[in-house]
Design a protein around this motif. Structure first.
Motif, PDB file in Angstrom:
ATOM      1  N   LEU A 148       0.823  -1.208   0.000  1.00 25.21           N
ATOM      2  CA  LEU A 148       0.000   0.000   0.000  1.00 25.21           C
ATOM      3  C   LEU A 148       0.861   1.264   0.000  1.00 25.21           C
ATOM      4  N   GLU A 149       1.953   1.220   0.754  1.00 28.28           N
ATOM      5  CA  GLU A 149       2.861   2.363   0.766  1.00 28.28           C
ATOM      6  C   GLU A 149       3.453   2.577  -0.628  1.00 28.28           C
ATOM      7  N   ARG A 150       3.840   1.500  -1.276  1.00 21.90           N
ATOM      8  CA  ARG A 150       4.411   1.587  -2.631  1.00 21.90           C
ATOM      9  C   ARG A 150       3.358   2.069  -3.623  1.00 21.90           C
ATOM     10  N   LEU A 151       2.123   1.601  -3.491  1.00 21.03           N
ATOM     11  CA  LEU A 151       1.051   2.045  -4.386  1.00 21.03           C
ATOM     12  C   LEU A 151       0.779   3.535  -4.231  1.00 21.03           C
ATOM     13  N   ARG A 152       0.871   4.045  -2.994  1.00 20.94           N
ATOM     14  CA  ARG A 152       0.656   5.475  -2.772  1.00 20.94           C
ATOM     15  C   ARG A 152       1.716   6.308  -3.485  1.00 20.94           C
ATOM     16  N   VAL A 153       2.936   5.767  -3.552  1.00 24.92           N
ATOM     17  CA  VAL A 153       4.012   6.472  -4.236  1.00 24.92           C
ATOM     18  C   VAL A 153       3.849   6.357  -5.755  1.00 24.92           C
ATOM     19  N   LEU A 154       3.552   5.142  -6.222  1.00 23.57           N
ATOM     20  CA  LEU A 154       3.452   4.905  -7.660  1.00 23.57           C
ATOM     21  C   LEU A 154       2.232   5.555  -8.303  1.00 23.57           C
ATOM     22  N   ALA A 155       1.120   5.583  -7.574  1.00 20.42           N
ATOM     23  CA  ALA A 155      -0.128   6.096  -8.154  1.00 20.42           C
ATOM     24  C   ALA A 155      -0.901   6.901  -7.123  1.00 20.42           C
ATOM     25  N   PRO A 156      -0.436   8.114  -6.811  1.00 22.09           N
ATOM     26  CA  PRO A 156      -1.133   8.916  -5.813  1.00 22.09           C
ATOM     27  C   PRO A 156      -2.573   9.245  -6.226  1.00 22.09           C
ATOM     28  N   GLU A 157      -2.863   9.223  -7.526  1.00 19.09           N
ATOM     29  CA  GLU A 157      -4.223   9.517  -7.992  1.00 19.09           C
ATOM     30  C   GLU A 157      -5.226   8.462  -7.536  1.00 19.09           C
ATOM     31  N   LEU A 158      -4.761   7.262  -7.199  1.00 19.61           N
ATOM     32  CA  LEU A 158      -5.670   6.209  -6.745  1.00 19.61           C
ATOM     33  C   LEU A 158      -6.191   6.462  -5.335  1.00 19.61           C
ATOM     34  N   SER A 159      -5.494   7.261  -4.557  1.00 16.72           N
ATOM     35  CA  SER A 159      -5.942   7.512  -3.185  1.00 16.72           C
ATOM     36  C   SER A 159      -7.200   8.367  -3.135  1.00 16.72           C
ATOM     37  N   SER A 160      -7.545   9.036  -4.231  1.00 15.99           N
ATOM     38  CA  SER A 160      -8.750   9.866  -4.250  1.00 15.99           C
ATOM     39  C   SER A 160      -9.957   9.112  -4.794  1.00 15.99           C
TER      40      SER A 160
END
Length: 181
Positions: free
Chosen positions: A161-173
């Motif tokens: 999840l930490e890596r996904l937040r870095v790779l694709a910050p647009e997914l957190s919205s």
């Protein structure tokens, strides 16, 4: 004249065929998320269905055919990771393609972002994310499926999840239903 075993195979073939036709698309989606490659996903599903067919008599009676097939897929994939240590390299950028005007543009962008982000995870992290969030398994179920401890599932989930937040910050919205917040 058929032997008893051949007669049993013939009798269970229609049920197995119906199972394969009904569940293959869902199995392919899970396999694609595990492997990150359409061809590897098809191979994985084919292998798992082959093993499922061998155990079909018991599975059909208990109604656990899909669970058995999915667990077999995960075990086969883990075995492949352990056997091969091939370094994967991803470009990080999706090649430009001509824009297509459709009503599903936002979903397509979201899917591409997710696919790209998942490809940036390690194989283990990708498997944990698929099991936990796509197949909706608990930590204990995911640990049992992959043959690891619950602590491993927790740590791999946190790292993924930490890596996904870095790779694709647009997914957190994006919320669970796919709508922007």
């Amino acid at each position: 004249m058929f032997s008893r075993e051949e007669a049993d195979v013939d009798a269970r073939a229609p049920d197995f065929d119906a199972f394969v036709r009904a569940r293959t698309p869902a199995l392919l989606r899970s396999a694609y998320l595990l492997t990150g490659d359409q061809h590897l996903a098809e191979d994985l599903v084919q292998s798992a269905l082959g093993l499922t067919h061998r155990a079909w008599r018991n599975l059909d009676a208990t109604g656990n055919a899909e669970a058995y097939t999915r667990k077999t897929m995960y075990h086969l994939q883990v075995s492949r990771w352990r056997r091969r240590r091939i370094v994967e390299s991803f470009t990080g950028d999706v090649p430009d393609q001509p824009a297509v005007q459709t009503d599903h543009a936002e979903q397509t962008v979201l899917r591409l972002s997710l696919r790209s982000a998942l490809s940036g995870l390690t194989a283990k992290q990708r498997a944990v994310v698929v099991l936990r969030f796509f197949d909706d398994l608990t930590e204990a179920q995911a640990a049992e499926t992959l043959g690891v401890s619950v602590g491993t599932i927790k740590s791999q989930t946190a790292k993924a999840l930490e890596r996904l937040r870095v790779l694709a910050p647009e997914l957190s919205s994006v919320n669970v239903s796919g709508d922007a917040r």
